[in-house]
Design a protein around this motif. Sequence first.
Motif, PDB file in Angstrom:
ATOM      1  N   CYS A  64     -17.779 -73.592  25.134  1.00  0.00           N
ATOM      2  CA  CYS A  64     -19.054 -73.041  25.422  1.00  0.00           C
ATOM      3  C   CYS A  64     -19.971 -73.901  26.087  1.00  0.00           C
ATOM      4  O   CYS A  64     -21.168 -73.578  26.390  1.00  0.00           O
ATOM      5  CB  CYS A  64     -19.431 -72.491  24.126  1.00  0.00           C
ATOM      6  SG  CYS A  64     -18.432 -71.035  23.638  1.00  0.00           S
ATOM      7  N   LEU A 107     -21.184 -60.528  23.788  1.00  0.00           N
ATOM      8  CA  LEU A 107     -20.359 -61.687  23.320  1.00  0.00           C
ATOM      9  C   LEU A 107     -19.407 -61.498  22.137  1.00  0.00           C
ATOM     10  O   LEU A 107     -18.502 -62.042  21.827  1.00  0.00           O
ATOM     11  CB  LEU A 107     -21.035 -62.724  23.214  1.00  0.00           C
ATOM     12  CG  LEU A 107     -21.785 -63.541  24.567  1.00  0.00           C
ATOM     13  CD1 LEU A 107     -22.579 -64.752  24.239  1.00  0.00           C
ATOM     14  CD2 LEU A 107     -20.794 -63.774  25.770  1.00  0.00           C
ATOM     15  N   ALA A 129     -14.283 -67.802  23.835  1.00  0.00           N
ATOM     16  CA  ALA A 129     -14.967 -68.691  23.454  1.00  0.00           C
ATOM     17  C   ALA A 129     -14.564 -69.859  22.750  1.00  0.00           C
ATOM     18  O   ALA A 129     -15.036 -71.030  22.340  1.00  0.00           O
ATOM     19  CB  ALA A 129     -16.224 -67.982  22.877  1.00  0.00           C
ATOM     20  N   ALA A 185     -20.603 -69.983  20.883  1.00  0.00           N
ATOM     21  CA  ALA A 185     -20.965 -69.004  21.803  1.00  0.00           C
ATOM     22  C   ALA A 185     -22.662 -68.599  21.604  1.00  0.00           C
ATOM     23  O   ALA A 185     -23.380 -68.494  22.504  1.00  0.00           O
ATOM     24  CB  ALA A 185     -20.253 -67.577  21.641  1.00  0.00           C
ATOM     25  N   SER A 189     -25.856 -58.032  22.936  1.00  0.00           N
ATOM     26  CA  SER A 189     -25.064 -59.173  23.477  1.00  0.00           C
ATOM     27  C   SER A 189     -23.606 -58.599  23.800  1.00  0.00           C
ATOM     28  O   SER A 189     -22.911 -57.792  22.759  1.00  0.00           O
ATOM     29  CB  SER A 189     -25.061 -60.329  22.576  1.00  0.00           C
ATOM     30  OG  SER A 189     -24.053 -61.158  22.973  1.00  0.00           O
ATOM     31  N   LEU A 235     -16.869 -63.554  30.745  1.00  0.00           N
ATOM     32  CA  LEU A 235     -16.692 -62.730  29.571  1.00  0.00           C
ATOM     33  C   LEU A 235     -15.280 -62.390  29.729  1.00  0.00           C
ATOM     34  O   LEU A 235     -14.751 -61.697  28.380  1.00  0.00           O
ATOM     35  CB  LEU A 235     -17.541 -61.377  29.770  1.00  0.00           C
ATOM     36  CG  LEU A 235     -18.975 -61.445  29.663  1.00  0.00           C
ATOM     37  CD1 LEU A 235     -19.736 -60.224  30.150  1.00  0.00           C
ATOM     38  CD2 LEU A 235     -19.427 -62.005  28.511  1.00  0.00           C
ATOM     39  N   ARG A 290     -16.443 -63.465  23.229  1.00  0.00           N
ATOM     40  CA  ARG A 290     -16.312 -63.823  24.527  1.00  0.00           C
ATOM     41  C   ARG A 290     -16.883 -64.938  25.134  1.00  0.00           C
ATOM     42  O   ARG A 290     -18.201 -65.271  24.387  1.00  0.00           O
ATOM     43  CB  ARG A 290     -16.884 -62.451  25.568  1.00  0.00           C
ATOM     44  CG  ARG A 290     -15.723 -61.427  25.414  1.00  0.00           C
ATOM     45  CD  ARG A 290     -16.459 -60.074  26.051  1.00  0.00           C
ATOM     46  NE  ARG A 290     -15.343 -59.007  25.744  1.00  0.00           N
ATOM     47  CZ  ARG A 290     -14.202 -58.683  26.412  1.00  0.00           C
ATOM     48  NH1 ARG A 290     -14.115 -59.425  27.332  1.00  0.00           N
ATOM     49  NH2 ARG A 290     -13.683 -57.759  26.192  1.00  0.00           N
ATOM     50  N   ASN A 291     -16.567 -65.725  26.254  1.00  0.00           N
ATOM     51  CA  ASN A 291     -17.014 -66.851  26.468  1.00  0.00           C
ATOM     52  C   ASN A 291     -18.467 -66.390  27.333  1.00  0.00           C
ATOM     53  O   ASN A 291     -18.170 -66.012  28.297  1.00  0.00           O
ATOM     54  CB  ASN A 291     -16.202 -67.576  27.391  1.00  0.00           C
ATOM     55  CG  ASN A 291     -16.578 -69.064  27.795  1.00  0.00           C
ATOM     56  OD1 ASN A 291     -17.826 -69.269  28.033  1.00  0.00           O
ATOM     57  ND2 ASN A 291     -16.064 -70.020  27.416  1.00  0.00           N
ATOM     58  N   PRO A 292     -19.521 -67.057  27.080  1.00  0.00           N
ATOM     59  CA  PRO A 292     -20.884 -66.795  27.741  1.00  0.00           C
ATOM     60  C   PRO A 292     -20.738 -67.437  29.108  1.00  0.00           C
ATOM     61  O   PRO A 292     -21.580 -66.677  30.071  1.00  0.00           O
ATOM     62  CB  PRO A 292     -21.717 -67.804  27.164  1.00  0.00           C
ATOM     63  CG  PRO A 292     -21.151 -67.977  25.723  1.00  0.00           C
ATOM     64  CD  PRO A 292     -19.951 -67.972  25.886  1.00  0.00           C
ATOM     65  N   ALA A 350     -25.522 -69.000  24.376  1.00  0.00           N
ATOM     66  CA  ALA A 350     -26.237 -67.628  24.971  1.00  0.00           C
ATOM     67  C   ALA A 350     -27.664 -67.548  24.543  1.00  0.00           C
ATOM     68  O   ALA A 350     -28.200 -66.399  24.598  1.00  0.00           O
ATOM     69  CB  ALA A 350     -25.218 -66.529  24.475  1.00  0.00           C
TER      70      ALA A 350
END
Lengths: 458, 93
Positions: A173, A32, A138, A147, A30, A134, A129-131, A151
């Motif tokens: 999210c 994220l 988040a 997140a 990932s 990016l 990071r926001n799904p 995800a």
Amino acid sequence: MLTISDWKEKVEREGARDSIDELIERIKKSKLNAFITINEDCLRDVEKFDNGELKGKLAGIPVAVKDCITTEGLLTTCGSKILHDYIPPFDAHVVERLKAEGAIIVGKTNMDEFAMGTTTETSYYGVVRNPHDLERVAGGSSGGSGACIAAEESILSLGSDTGGSIRCPASFCGVVGLKPTYGLVSRYGLIPYANSLEQIGPFAASVDDLALLLEVIAGPDERDSTNARREFKYNPKERKNLRIGVIKEMGGNDYVMSSFEEVVEVIKKHHTVGEVSMPSFKYALAAYYIIAMSEASSNLARYDGVRYGLSDETLSSWNVFFSKVRAEGFGDEVKRRIMLGSYALSAGYYGKYYLKALKVRTLVVRDFKRALDDFDLLIAPTMPALPFKIGELADPLTMYKADVNTVPINLAGVPSLSLPIFERKGLPVGMQIIGNYFEENSILSFAKWLEKEIKAVS
Amino acid sequence: MITREDVIHISKLAKVELKEDEIEKFREGFQNILEYFNILDEVEEDVEPTFQVLPLKNVFREDEPKKSLEQVKVLMNAKHVEEGYFKGPRVVE
């Protein structure tokens, strides 16, 4: 997103081992940064599950746990350098409960250092990071716990909410998150930041899943002296014509408000919606930060480099050793809050800041009581803006102000759920549903109904 | 107005050693935040303070001995240990 029933079907189809392997693989690849630690031992739990040894309400269900909640034998950093190698010798109450109900703990989620932040940017382990985009955050402080649900890196997760730290990432999210009534969930094993404000709470992809996790973690525990000694049982009831109050003082930018107003129209078809004013909220943000910082300054005095966490090779004099370890181990935001907290509690300023803030807290409690006499539930946007770009809230005071809609709830201790409503610019927007003390069942029942209505319209 | 000296004083209260270049950075932040906190001066109504929200008072458990953590577990995260004790820095200078 995967619900519990999606997961069970998947396990039925592909087997538990392959399903968990795939999930762990997804976490590892990932972008994220939702997890600080993966629980490699969880493969042993899968074996147990396959042998029929894992029983309970959450048997075989992956759960991620925020890294400020202690897990025996599993690294627990609280997002800080000062706890970079802390292996807890015991489980938090909520972790005992997860294990007793057969959950599979997949890992520890990333968070703002000591839960002090709104974006997970203060984490020593990097931003989450926001799904959905990016380049955006988040949310925080439980950014990883929000997140990972969006995800599909977990099915359920736990966070903690001191001033919005569950509801903010749930909103950013696009998942469901709940801050329970103060005292419903034991704080035993939650690394403390501001004891009188914080609660552990659940994240999930759906209201039903969230309610099940709340059933598991709520309940009596004598090791937390502020525990309310109450169980929680989910019993969803669809009620018509509720009195729903829109909180006038909790707003947002145009994107947020247009989404919120759209959902109010949906609610109006079946319920009575009115406006309610909470005059004390003008002072709630300042009062919240003074109380949180003051409690933090006292709580974080435990990081002395002696019993656990970062230390120094040389045992010099106490003052030098203590100040050096903390300078090295804490990040800027933590330093800022414990220093301001020490200041607010110091001789000559106690009355001006801390005591005054506690009096404002009384006014906030009173406003909620009055509003909840007139209305069954209250609603408001969770966050005043769409998910922020990474780096957008560099100024501390600007970051604090992003919490304006979430902190009054913690001052009063009432429960509040953040439900995803209508997206704007391809980004999630969340709405808070606030109820009276221990009225989680009413909140969840209404949220379940609204979740269905929103799906029907979208 | 928050001065350099104030920041040094506050950092000593909080037991956080600050580097020279950090002092001005924190001073500016403190100034802005404390100015914002002054909004509370507008509140005139005097009410009782709320320390915590639940109607709980003197919560005790039964006075029965219970097993606590084993010594080895208690010490497992400490960097300086001697003969089963935590070893701390000198308190008397």
